[in-house]
Design a protein around this motif. Structure first.
Motif, PDB file in Angstrom:
ATOM      1  N   SER A  66      38.023  35.585  40.635  1.00 30.27           N
ATOM      2  CA  SER A  66      37.396  34.826  41.640  1.00 30.27           C
ATOM      3  C   SER A  66      38.237  33.383  41.766  1.00 30.27           C
ATOM      4  N   ASP A  67      38.157  32.832  42.751  1.00 30.79           N
ATOM      5  CA  ASP A  67      39.003  31.700  42.799  1.00 30.79           C
ATOM      6  C   ASP A  67      38.793  30.441  41.869  1.00 30.79           C
ATOM      7  N   PRO A  68      39.996  30.232  41.113  1.00 25.34           N
ATOM      8  CA  PRO A  68      39.839  29.231  39.980  1.00 25.34           C
ATOM      9  C   PRO A  68      39.465  27.993  40.658  1.00 25.34           C
ATOM     10  N   ASN A  69      39.881  27.645  41.935  1.00 22.51           N
ATOM     11  CA  ASN A  69      39.691  26.362  42.547  1.00 22.51           C
ATOM     12  C   ASN A  69      38.384  26.186  42.894  1.00 22.51           C
ATOM     13  N   ILE A  70      37.579  27.155  43.036  1.00 26.87           N
ATOM     14  CA  ILE A  70      36.013  26.810  43.422  1.00 26.87           C
ATOM     15  C   ILE A  70      35.170  26.886  42.306  1.00 26.87           C
ATOM     16  N   THR A  71      34.625  25.517  42.388  1.00 23.00           N
ATOM     17  CA  THR A  71      33.713  25.337  41.150  1.00 23.00           C
ATOM     18  C   THR A  71      32.319  25.514  41.690  1.00 23.00           C
ATOM     19  N   ILE A  72      31.497  26.386  41.105  1.00 20.97           N
ATOM     20  CA  ILE A  72      30.223  26.778  41.525  1.00 20.97           C
ATOM     21  C   ILE A  72      29.018  26.192  40.356  1.00 20.97           C
ATOM     22  N   GLU A  73      28.440  25.467  40.850  1.00 20.66           N
ATOM     23  CA  GLU A  73      27.422  24.733  39.877  1.00 20.66           C
ATOM     24  C   GLU A  73      26.017  25.765  39.665  1.00 20.66           C
ATOM     25  N   LYS A  74      25.796  26.321  38.627  1.00 22.25           N
ATOM     26  CA  LYS A  74      24.742  27.231  38.588  1.00 22.25           C
ATOM     27  C   LYS A  74      23.652  26.632  37.787  1.00 22.25           C
ATOM     28  N   LYS A  75      22.586  26.645  38.193  1.00 22.72           N
ATOM     29  CA  LYS A  75      21.219  26.365  37.495  1.00 22.72           C
ATOM     30  C   LYS A  75      20.684  27.427  36.814  1.00 22.72           C
ATOM     31  N   GLY A  76      20.664  27.195  35.587  1.00 20.76           N
ATOM     32  CA  GLY A  76      19.966  28.215  34.646  1.00 20.76           C
ATOM     33  C   GLY A  76      18.341  28.343  34.709  1.00 20.76           C
ATOM     34  N   LYS A  77      17.985  29.452  34.785  1.00 20.54           N
ATOM     35  CA  LYS A  77      16.565  29.916  35.004  1.00 20.54           C
ATOM     36  C   LYS A  77      15.796  29.944  33.841  1.00 20.54           C
ATOM     37  N   THR A  78      14.705  29.782  33.672  1.00 20.27           N
ATOM     38  CA  THR A  78      13.909  29.821  32.348  1.00 20.27           C
ATOM     39  C   THR A  78      13.653  31.293  31.832  1.00 20.27           C
ATOM     40  N   ILE A  79      13.472  31.469  30.476  1.00 17.39           N
ATOM     41  CA  ILE A  79      13.341  32.753  30.220  1.00 17.39           C
ATOM     42  C   ILE A  79      12.144  33.520  30.842  1.00 17.39           C
ATOM     43  N   LYS A  80      11.149  32.969  31.123  1.00 13.31           N
ATOM     44  CA  LYS A  80       9.975  33.173  31.914  1.00 13.31           C
ATOM     45  C   LYS A  80      10.440  34.155  33.311  1.00 13.31           C
ATOM     46  N   GLN A  81      11.285  33.053  34.038  1.00 15.66           N
ATOM     47  CA  GLN A  81      12.007  33.537  35.366  1.00 15.66           C
ATOM     48  C   GLN A  81      12.850  34.783  35.104  1.00 15.66           C
ATOM     49  N   LEU A  82      13.733  34.689  34.030  1.00 17.37           N
ATOM     50  CA  LEU A  82      14.488  36.120  33.894  1.00 17.37           C
ATOM     51  C   LEU A  82      13.696  37.131  33.556  1.00 17.37           C
ATOM     52  N   THR A  83      12.804  36.890  32.803  1.00 21.52           N
ATOM     53  CA  THR A  83      11.962  38.257  32.439  1.00 21.52           C
ATOM     54  C   THR A  83      11.345  38.593  33.638  1.00 21.52           C
ATOM     55  N   ALA A  84      10.913  37.856  34.621  1.00 21.13           N
ATOM     56  CA  ALA A  84      10.316  38.248  35.781  1.00 21.13           C
ATOM     57  C   ALA A  84      11.244  39.114  36.567  1.00 21.13           C
ATOM     58  N   ILE A  85      12.445  38.478  36.711  1.00 21.16           N
ATOM     59  CA  ILE A  85      13.535  39.122  37.462  1.00 21.16           C
ATOM     60  C   ILE A  85      13.676  40.724  37.004  1.00 21.16           C
ATOM     61  N   LEU A  86      13.878  40.664  35.565  1.00 24.13           N
ATOM     62  CA  LEU A  86      14.114  42.093  34.878  1.00 24.13           C
ATOM     63  C   LEU A  86      12.841  42.978  35.086  1.00 24.13           C
ATOM     64  N   ASP A  87      11.544  42.483  35.149  1.00 29.31           N
ATOM     65  CA  ASP A  87      10.399  43.120  35.404  1.00 29.31           C
ATOM     66  C   ASP A  87      10.439  43.770  36.797  1.00 29.31           C
ATOM     67  N   ARG A  88      10.821  42.957  37.650  1.00 30.18           N
ATOM     68  CA  ARG A  88      10.680  43.449  39.147  1.00 30.18           C
ATOM     69  C   ARG A  88      11.805  44.723  39.513  1.00 30.18           C
ATOM     70  N   ALA A  89      13.013  44.567  38.768  1.00 32.43           N
ATOM     71  CA  ALA A  89      13.915  45.314  38.719  1.00 32.43           C
ATOM     72  C   ALA A  89      13.774  46.591  37.867  1.00 32.43           C
ATOM     73  N   LYS A  90      12.569  46.642  37.200  1.00 33.95           N
ATOM     74  CA  LYS A  90      12.351  47.553  36.409  1.00 33.95           C
ATOM     75  C   LYS A  90      13.275  47.878  35.241  1.00 33.95           C
ATOM     76  N   VAL A  91      13.800  46.839  34.855  1.00 30.43           N
ATOM     77  CA  VAL A  91      14.807  47.028  33.676  1.00 30.43           C
ATOM     78  C   VAL A  91      14.210  46.483  32.271  1.00 30.43           C
ATOM     79  N   ASP A  92      14.342  47.491  31.197  1.00 29.75           N
ATOM     80  CA  ASP A  92      13.676  47.246  30.030  1.00 29.75           C
ATOM     81  C   ASP A  92      14.851  46.970  28.990  1.00 29.75           C
ATOM     82  N   ILE A  93      15.160  45.885  28.554  1.00 30.13           N
ATOM     83  CA  ILE A  93      16.222  45.669  27.501  1.00 30.13           C
ATOM     84  C   ILE A  93      15.668  45.578  26.100  1.00 30.13           C
ATOM     85  N   PRO A  94      16.322  46.529  25.289  1.00 31.97           N
ATOM     86  CA  PRO A  94      15.681  46.925  24.242  1.00 31.97           C
ATOM     87  C   PRO A  94      15.222  45.276  23.518  1.00 31.97           C
TER      88      PRO A  94
END
Length: 222
Positions: A66-94
């Motif tokens: 990716s272009d090193p000259n472009i800085t994208i600030e990402k706001k981290g999600k909460t564990i609850k939000q991330l778990t919901a994303i995985l659940d919707r995608a039907k992904v089960d992490i051990p």
């Protein structure tokens, strides 16, 4: 064959004559063109980076850079939000690995081969980020589904003979890290064995390091 444009305009972006590719890449491009492959990996002879190429659209695309000259600030999600994303995608992490990801013990660097660069393990936020594989969006952890989809299209939905995992099995594995273009993934069947997938050729190799080794930081190459 028409010229190809390097997809990295920030320090290359040059127009490439196919005959200037390496012999391996030129032969691969010629064969892929005849087969109308929509996904392949070749190298820019000017900047040496790998990039994706679609011989039907005759279009190049970035692959892992990716272009090193472009800085994208990402706001981290909460564990609850991330778990919901995985659940919707039907992904089960051990579970043991999920606990490791959210613990203070998580270390993103892991040595798989003593004479090669470390692999980078994705944190929980990164695993839930979306990436584009041949025009379709996938979670990072599920990206093998995208690569396998493309491989099946160019192999008449037939897995290579003698390969340890067929394409269907590979698509169900969970990607947890990478080194350059190599992807580190968990075998969905026992949720402990680890494999390295090579997107440029569709090859996969089992490694001696296991998920349990990573969690306990034991029996890793230094």
């Amino acid at each position: 064959m028409e010229d190809i444009i390097c997809p990295y305009p920030w320090d290359c972006g040059k127009t490439i004559e196919p005959k200037k590719l390496s012999k391996h890449d030129y032969d691969f491009l010629s064969s892929a063109s005849e087969k109308k492959m929509i996904f392949m990996i070749i190298h820019c002879p000017e900047c040496s980076r790998e990039f994706k190429f679609n011989t039907v659209q005759w279009k190049s695309d970035k692959f892992g850079y990716s272009d090193p000259n472009i800085t994208i600030e990402k706001k981290g999600k909460t564990i609850k939000q991330l778990t919901a994303i995985l659940d919707r995608a039907k992904v089960d992490i051990p579970l043991a690995y999920f606990d490791y990801l959210i613990s203070g013990e998580f270390d993103s660097q892991i040595s798989i081969f003593s004479n090669e660069e470390n692999f980078n393990l994705y944190d929980l936020n990164q695993l839930c980020e979306k990436i584009n594989v041949d025009g379709t969006s996938y979670l990072t952890i599920s990206q093998l589904k995208g690569f396998v989809h493309s491989l099946l299209e160019i192999t008449d939905r037939i897995s290579p003979k003698g390969q340890d995992l067929n394409y269907k099995d590979i698509s169900n594995c969970l990607t947890i890290g990478s080194e350059n273009t190599k992807l580190l993934c968990i075998d969905y069947r026992d949720q402990n064995s680890l494999w390295i997938f090579h997107p440029d050729g569709g090859d996969i190799e089992r490694i001696s390091v296991t998920l349990e080794n990573i969690i306990k930081r034991q029996n890793l190459n230094k």
